[in-house]
Design a protein around this motif. Sequence first.
Motif, PDB file in Angstrom:
ATOM      1  N   ALA A  12       0.824  -1.214   0.000  1.00 24.65           N
ATOM      2  CA  ALA A  12       0.000   0.000   0.000  1.00 24.65           C
ATOM      3  C   ALA A  12       0.853   1.256   0.000  1.00 24.65           C
ATOM      4  CB  ALA A  12      -0.926  -0.015   1.218  1.00 24.65           C
ATOM      5  N   VAL A  13       1.897   1.285   0.810  1.00 30.03           N
ATOM      6  CA  VAL A  13       2.753   2.474   0.891  1.00 30.03           C
ATOM      7  C   VAL A  13       3.506   2.691  -0.409  1.00 30.03           C
ATOM      8  CG1 VAL A  13       4.750   3.468   2.070  1.00 30.03           C
ATOM      9  CG2 VAL A  13       2.955   2.355   3.406  1.00 30.03           C
ATOM     10  N   GLU A  14       4.085   1.639  -0.977  1.00 22.98           N
ATOM     11  CA  GLU A  14       4.834   1.788  -2.218  1.00 22.98           C
ATOM     12  C   GLU A  14       3.915   2.165  -3.376  1.00 22.98           C
ATOM     13  OE1 GLU A  14       8.020   1.824  -2.680  1.00 22.98           O
ATOM     14  OE2 GLU A  14       8.508   1.385  -0.592  1.00 22.98           O
ATOM     15  N   CYS A  15       2.708   1.632  -3.383  1.00 27.56           N
ATOM     16  CA  CYS A  15       1.755   1.987  -4.435  1.00 27.56           C
ATOM     17  C   CYS A  15       1.348   3.447  -4.332  1.00 27.56           C
ATOM     18  CB  CYS A  15       0.535   1.074  -4.352  1.00 27.56           C
ATOM     19  SG  CYS A  15      -0.704   1.376  -5.623  1.00 27.56           S
ATOM     20  N   SER A  16       1.120   3.919  -3.104  1.00 27.14           N
ATOM     21  CA  SER A  16       0.740   5.320  -2.921  1.00 27.14           C
ATOM     22  C   SER A  16       1.879   6.253  -3.309  1.00 27.14           C
ATOM     23  CB  SER A  16       0.337   5.562  -1.464  1.00 27.14           C
ATOM     24  OG  SER A  16      -0.747   4.737  -1.092  1.00 27.14           O
ATOM     25  N   GLY A  17       3.120   5.836  -3.021  1.00 27.61           N
ATOM     26  CA  GLY A  17       4.254   6.678  -3.394  1.00 27.61           C
ATOM     27  C   GLY A  17       4.393   6.850  -4.883  1.00 27.61           C
ATOM     28  N   SER A  18       4.038   5.815  -5.650  1.00 28.41           N
ATOM     29  CA  SER A  18       4.121   5.923  -7.107  1.00 28.41           C
ATOM     30  C   SER A  18       2.931   6.668  -7.695  1.00 28.41           C
ATOM     31  CB  SER A  18       4.208   4.523  -7.719  1.00 28.41           C
ATOM     32  OG  SER A  18       3.068   3.753  -7.380  1.00 28.41           O
ATOM     33  N   GLU A  19       1.769   6.597  -7.040  1.00 32.28           N
ATOM     34  CA  GLU A  19       0.576   7.277  -7.560  1.00 32.28           C
ATOM     35  C   GLU A  19       0.586   8.766  -7.235  1.00 32.28           C
ATOM     36  OE1 GLU A  19      -2.745   5.267  -5.954  1.00 32.28           O
ATOM     37  OE2 GLU A  19      -2.601   3.532  -7.301  1.00 32.28           O
ATOM     38  N   GLY A  20       1.112   9.125  -6.060  1.00 28.21           N
ATOM     39  CA  GLY A  20       1.161  10.533  -5.695  1.00 28.21           C
ATOM     40  C   GLY A  20      -0.142  11.104  -5.175  1.00 28.21           C
ATOM     41  N   HIS A  53      -3.702   7.077  -0.156  1.00 21.06           N
ATOM     42  CA  HIS A  53      -2.787   6.431   0.790  1.00 21.06           C
ATOM     43  C   HIS A  53      -3.456   6.272   2.152  1.00 21.06           C
ATOM     44  CE1 HIS A  53       0.849   5.493   3.018  1.00 21.06           C
ATOM     45  NE2 HIS A  53       0.615   6.518   3.814  1.00 21.06           N
ATOM     46  N   THR A  54      -4.067   7.340   2.648  1.00 14.50           N
ATOM     47  CA  THR A  54      -4.732   7.274   3.954  1.00 14.50           C
ATOM     48  C   THR A  54      -5.883   6.272   3.927  1.00 14.50           C
ATOM     49  OG1 THR A  54      -4.145   9.594   4.322  1.00 14.50           O
ATOM     50  CG2 THR A  54      -5.849   8.648   5.737  1.00 14.50           C
ATOM     51  N   ALA A  55      -6.643   6.238   2.844  1.00 17.50           N
ATOM     52  CA  ALA A  55      -7.771   5.310   2.751  1.00 17.50           C
ATOM     53  C   ALA A  55      -7.296   3.860   2.754  1.00 17.50           C
ATOM     54  CB  ALA A  55      -8.577   5.611   1.489  1.00 17.50           C
ATOM     55  N   ARG A  56      -6.203   3.572   2.035  1.00 15.74           N
ATOM     56  CA  ARG A  56      -5.697   2.200   1.998  1.00 15.74           C
ATOM     57  C   ARG A  56      -5.261   1.738   3.388  1.00 15.74           C
ATOM     58  NH1 ARG A  56      -2.950   3.915  -2.913  1.00 15.74           N
ATOM     59  NH2 ARG A  56      -3.888   2.928  -4.742  1.00 15.74           N
ATOM     60  N   LEU A  57      -4.508   2.583   4.072  1.00 18.51           N
ATOM     61  CA  LEU A  57      -4.003   2.181   5.381  1.00 18.51           C
ATOM     62  C   LEU A  57      -5.104   2.134   6.427  1.00 18.51           C
ATOM     63  CD1 LEU A  57      -0.506   3.894   5.567  1.00 18.51           C
ATOM     64  CD2 LEU A  57      -1.100   1.582   4.930  1.00 18.51           C
ATOM     65  N   GLU A  58      -6.133   2.936   6.277  1.00 19.07           N
ATOM     66  CA  GLU A  58      -7.252   2.852   7.221  1.00 19.07           C
ATOM     67  C   GLU A  58      -7.985   1.520   7.060  1.00 19.07           C
ATOM     68  OE1 GLU A  58     -10.973   5.570   8.832  1.00 19.07           O
ATOM     69  OE2 GLU A  58      -9.706   6.270   7.182  1.00 19.07           O
ATOM     70  N   ARG A  59      -8.101   1.022   5.846  1.00 17.84           N
ATOM     71  CA  ARG A  59      -8.721  -0.286   5.638  1.00 17.84           C
ATOM     72  C   ARG A  59      -7.868  -1.384   6.265  1.00 17.84           C
ATOM     73  NH1 ARG A  59     -10.018   1.979   0.477  1.00 17.84           N
ATOM     74  NH2 ARG A  59      -8.154   1.014  -0.448  1.00 17.84           N
ATOM     75  N   ILE A  60      -6.554  -1.283   6.121  1.00 20.53           N
ATOM     76  CA  ILE A  60      -5.666  -2.264   6.762  1.00 20.53           C
ATOM     77  C   ILE A  60      -5.783  -2.179   8.277  1.00 20.53           C
ATOM     78  CG2 ILE A  60      -3.242  -2.912   7.083  1.00 20.53           C
ATOM     79  CD1 ILE A  60      -2.711  -1.995   4.233  1.00 20.53           C
TER      80      ILE A  60
END
Length: 757
Positions: free
Chosen positions: A240-248, A253-260
């Motif tokens: 999730a973190v690496e994907c968010s870093g590439s998407e910008g 990013h916050t939504a992905r980690l909140e689901r985790i």
Amino acid sequence: ALARLTSPLSLAEVESDILRRVRALLRELDGHHPSCQSDRGMLRWTLHKKIDQNPSTSCVLVRVLVKELERAERGDFRHYIIPLLHTLMYTLIQAPCLPDELCARVYDFCKRLLTLPKPFCTIGLDYASRLQVERTAPGTLYQRMVISEQSLRSAPYPYQEKIFIFADPELLPEAICNALLTDTEAAQAAQSPRGCMSCVVTHALQAALGDTCDTRGLRARLQALPLGDVEHWFQQVVAAVECSGSEGDPGQHTARLERIYQGLLGSLPAGNAPQEGLQGTPLPTPNISFHLWTEDEQLWKELVLFLRPLSQSAEPDCLGQDLDPMEIQDILSDCDCCGQSRFSVLSTDSGIERDLPAHEEPCAPCAADTERSRLHRKGGIKKKLTPLESVAFLPAGSAVPGGKPTGNLPRRSGMPPEPAAPLQRLHTARVVLLGDDRILGRLAQAYHSLRKREARRAFLTPRLSLQLYHIPVVPGQAQPAPAADHTGPEELCEVARYLGRADPWYESNINTLCHMIPKLATMPSSPSRALVTDLFLTDVIAYYARMGTQPVCFQVHAVKVLFRDPAQEPAEDVFLTELQTQVQDSTSHRELSTAKRKATLDGPGIDLTVTYRKVVLSARQKELALALRSTGLLMKAIPADEAEELGCLSVTITEIIRINNLAGRSFSAVANRFKTQNITIRSSEQRPFTVRLDKDSRRTYRDVIGLEVSPCLEPSYCLQKTRAMKFSPHKTEDVGLVKYLPKSLLLPINTFAGVIQ
């Protein structure tokens, strides 16, 4: 801690205390050392430890450091900028959560550094690019650092790092070596993959969710899960973190980690966490190994084993099936690099027919043709490789460390080989040298040998990034030295003193360890000693390896030694810091009587012929020759001032001058000094002298009558030059690929800032 920060008065007190500590750091950079000498070199460490104990104050420290950076920029105090910036970034990486406006101020400051000369623009660009990723996906820098340092398996970020500490047991007392070995082993025993993966998950979720993250409940949940589930959530967070870093997109990013986060803690949503404040997640101690340097090839062996551990490698008996014949042919080809002999490799093909693998039998349609052309093998004995040789000669196209190629080697001429995957430098070896200039001399030898090996067959270079570091250590009671060796403790650390003059932050954090490590290592065993050494020494080494990214390149010099015995082959060696010669005492009675008569007439010493190229400001080559009588000479490669050029040799020849007066004949010693890059010395009367390299009495040559010293050439340059001369023998200038290769062999030693102009 958070309750004390709720009132404005308490917040002001905390900010005032942090500001006082930061100003003390800056005063130490100016040479105003603390009144308590035991605190010297520990101010940065105590500041970061204070933040680790109360992570809520990390935001206050970052704000103070930003203000001090802006003040240094306005007041043109450039020597403050890099130390403050390193301190800020080290705090920012470990901070549980920082407001974006504060990160934006740091990012803008780093962009303004791009207008300054090196190393400010280099460090500013590096940190600006890191901050850009961190602002998009908070926690990325922490996550990448832990993954690489702990060699955690992660497909989105497959990088690995390791710190190798090398110490020479003949130069350091046994007590220091044993204490350092014990401390590093204890630091590694305290780490576990489970704990490191939990740290990554906790820090990433807290960095994204902030105060709404129930850090205590999250840690308890991860502790209760089995190892397989912890690894599953770790992989989810990393992806999730690496994907968010590439998407910008910070919102995604916050939504992905909140689901985790909700998946980990069940029905408890973010925002219902108990208000206990931010809790930090300090960086785990990196992977550190301590080595006593007892073998010449030990550095190369450790790097090979780091790249491809024996536990992950193929069995030696079946390596012959995996080796690429073209690669073996390249190894066996003529690699005459600067006069080096042919580099031969033991073949893994046994020559025995029954050793041929069964799955490589020819296919049915072409069996008859292949059978006619098949070699008939005779009986023989198969030579087994050592495990290290087996690892080193695995196929270059293997993408997985220690793995086998994906397909079988084609046996028919009509089948093209599969294209090898492009190599990436996924491994970083950070080699820390503990000791004085003598161990750096050994490093120069090992580095030259490694570069020659890589020029003949590139194995480590395309796969591994090698970073070199130096921590000076001088024992309180130096090891007994030979009578001819009068080198003092200060003269043994010329490289470290040069680095300290060039980089004030290196002087403040690393050079202060010169006498501190022996004191800490020889403290009596007690809980207080374990607390101090385990925390301080490993933390300082880790900080230096993490933040010291700017190299200072030292010229390695080559020396050719000619001996009095014509049957003895000339010796070729390299040195880094200095070369010293002295008149050798005569052994036979006849030589001794002749030397006494000569000394009575012409004075002590021997007659020398010196030819050198004088260094002039116009950069023109000026050949000079001297004929003089001398008792010895000293060549120093480390300048006394950082403003001087590193590539020059400062030569001091003790010349004996004969003076005739009414009272009789007398002699006086005069120091003849000059700078050069190439020098040749011959003994006119064939009287021998001794040569000592890099202040190391173990590297002493006797019965020498001649020397040739010049800058050491890069072995890859020599190899390409030799190949180019075969096609263009009449061209003396560099042509083709040779023009773009580095000509001189430079030894890069990392500091925090490099050389500040």
